[in-house]
Design a protein around this motif. Structure first.
Motif, mmCIF file in Angstrom:
data_model
loop_
_atom_site.group_PDB
_atom_site.id
_atom_site.type_symbol
_atom_site.label_atom_id
_atom_site.label_comp_id
_atom_site.label_asym_id
_atom_site.label_seq_id
_atom_site.Cartn_x
_atom_site.Cartn_y
_atom_site.Cartn_z
ATOM 1 N N GLN A 64 123.781 69.662 5.487
ATOM 2 C CA GLN A 64 124.756 68.588 5.277
ATOM 3 C C GLN A 64 124.051 67.313 4.841
ATOM 4 O O GLN A 64 124.277 66.228 5.366
ATOM 5 C CB GLN A 64 125.590 68.373 6.539
ATOM 6 C CG GLN A 64 126.440 69.601 6.845
ATOM 7 C CD GLN A 64 127.300 69.457 8.079
ATOM 8 O OE1 GLN A 64 126.915 68.778 9.033
ATOM 9 N NE2 GLN A 64 128.453 70.112 8.080
ATOM 10 N N MET A 120 120.288 68.451 16.300
ATOM 11 C CA MET A 120 120.992 68.874 15.080
ATOM 12 C C MET A 120 121.174 70.389 15.093
ATOM 13 O O MET A 120 122.251 70.908 14.796
ATOM 14 C CB MET A 120 120.139 68.449 13.884
ATOM 15 C CG MET A 120 120.701 68.782 12.547
ATOM 16 S SD MET A 120 121.475 67.317 11.851
ATOM 17 C CE MET A 120 122.010 67.958 10.275
ATOM 18 N N ARG A 141 123.820 71.375 17.695
ATOM 19 C CA ARG A 141 125.191 70.983 17.368
ATOM 20 C C ARG A 141 125.743 71.710 16.162
ATOM 21 O O ARG A 141 126.937 71.933 16.071
ATOM 22 C CB ARG A 141 125.235 69.481 17.050
ATOM 23 C CG ARG A 141 124.837 68.614 18.199
ATOM 24 C CD ARG A 141 125.953 67.685 18.632
ATOM 25 N NE ARG A 141 125.689 67.224 19.985
ATOM 26 C CZ ARG A 141 125.320 65.993 20.288
ATOM 27 N NH1 ARG A 141 125.212 65.090 19.339
ATOM 28 N NH2 ARG A 141 125.096 65.663 21.545
ATOM 29 N N LYS A 142 124.880 72.011 15.212
ATOM 30 C CA LYS A 142 125.376 72.444 13.895
ATOM 31 C C LYS A 142 125.215 73.924 13.615
ATOM 32 O O LYS A 142 125.847 74.435 12.685
ATOM 33 C CB LYS A 142 124.625 71.679 12.788
ATOM 34 C CG LYS A 142 124.750 70.178 12.866
ATOM 35 C CD LYS A 142 126.010 69.718 12.195
ATOM 36 C CE LYS A 142 126.087 68.201 12.148
ATOM 37 N NZ LYS A 142 127.362 67.771 11.573
ATOM 38 N N PRO A 145 130.034 75.764 15.416
ATOM 39 C CA PRO A 145 128.932 75.252 14.592
ATOM 40 C C PRO A 145 129.379 75.077 13.142
ATOM 41 O O PRO A 145 130.374 75.670 12.717
ATOM 42 C CB PRO A 145 127.883 76.355 14.693
ATOM 43 C CG PRO A 145 128.687 77.606 14.860
ATOM 44 C CD PRO A 145 129.890 77.205 15.686
ATOM 45 N N ALA A 146 128.640 74.267 12.417
ATOM 46 C CA ALA A 146 128.914 74.123 10.989
ATOM 47 C C ALA A 146 128.585 75.420 10.259
ATOM 48 O O ALA A 146 129.218 75.780 9.276
ATOM 49 C CB ALA A 146 128.088 72.968 10.416
#
Ligand code: ADP
Ligand code: MG
Length: 229
Positions: free
Chosen positions: A69, A84, A87-88, A162-163
């Motif tokens: 991102q 990061m 979280r992602k 998650p992303a």
């Protein structure tokens, strides 16, 4: 909106030094599109796991960059990088990596707990239902089959929203029937949640329903069904 969730720039990874060095990745420029189910294929030793580990910042490159991102991952301080990643990114590994002392349910919630994130119980219920784990929540991993353990690991990855989910040979330790069940569930969860996923496999049959197939050989991309996007 951006097209790419992940981008690599001249990404290289070598193991060892001098004449003994193995060049596992050679200046790769790869991008991953939001919402797609991308499969990375290639024979054993082609660099698939190395690439996935770098995309997930589980290891550091020898040279080059990874942007998640638009954030330059390896320019971050270690603690920010860890945050990061937590979280992602959701990970699914060949050998499940569940905590044996915890129940299936506790394993699924662990990433949220570690991150101090609130629990969306409607989402948890949906994931548990989708993966057919309603009656296995109180079991410890040792009391579950391989396929069930992998379903718990997939649930753990999805529950944290998650992303992106990164999966390395998620069916590699399963028999044919459980492998295709787990594959079907991965695909179903990708579709249901619009979840961006990158899956490594060396099994061409498992790649059938991918949105895109990237093939590696000897640390290079040799084909890309989504190239030119
Ligand atoms: P794949 O997942 O496609 O089988 P890998 O990314 O695991 O391939 O490995 C790519 C190359 O890097 C192989 O030649 C492998 O032997 C080498 N390699 C991978 N990890 C290490 C390591 N920790 N130390 C030394 N060589 C490694
Ligand atoms: Mg591998």
């Amino acid at each position: 909106m951006d097209t790419f969730i992940l981008e690599t720039r001249q990404l290289s990874k070598s193991y060892g030094h001098g004449e003994a060095a193995v060049h596992a990745l050679r200046s790769l420029d790869v991008n991953i599109v939001y919402g797609q189910f991308t499969v990375i294929m290639g024979r054993s030793g082609s660099g698939k796991s190395t690439l996935l580990h770098l995309l997930g910042a589980l290891d550091k490159p020898t040279a080059g960059k990874v942007f998640l991102q638009r954030v330059d991952l390896f320019a971050l301080p270690d603690d920010a990088l860890t945050r990061m990643r937590r979280r992602k990114i959701g990970f699914v590994f060949q050998f499940y990596n569940l905590v044996q002392e915890l129940t299936a349910y506790e394993n699924m919630l662990l990433p949220l707990m570690l991150d101090g994130q609130p629990l969306d119980s409607a989402h948890v219920d949906q994931v548990v239902g989708l993966l057919g784990l309603e009656n296995r929540l109180k079991h410890r991993p040792g009391a579950l089959s391989g396929g069930q353990q992998q379903r718990v690991a997939i649930a753990r990855a999805l529950i944290a929203k998650p992303a992106i989910v990164l999966a390395d040979e998620p069916t590699g330790n399963l028999d044919g029937k459980s492998a295709s069940e787990v594959m079907d569930l991965l695909r179903l969860s990708a579709r249901t949640f619009g979840q961006t996923m990158v899956m490594v496999t060396h099994d061409a049959r498992l790649a059938e329903h991918a949105d895109r197939i990237i093939e590696l050989d000897n640390g290079l991309v040799i084909s890309d069904s989504g190239a030119g996007r």
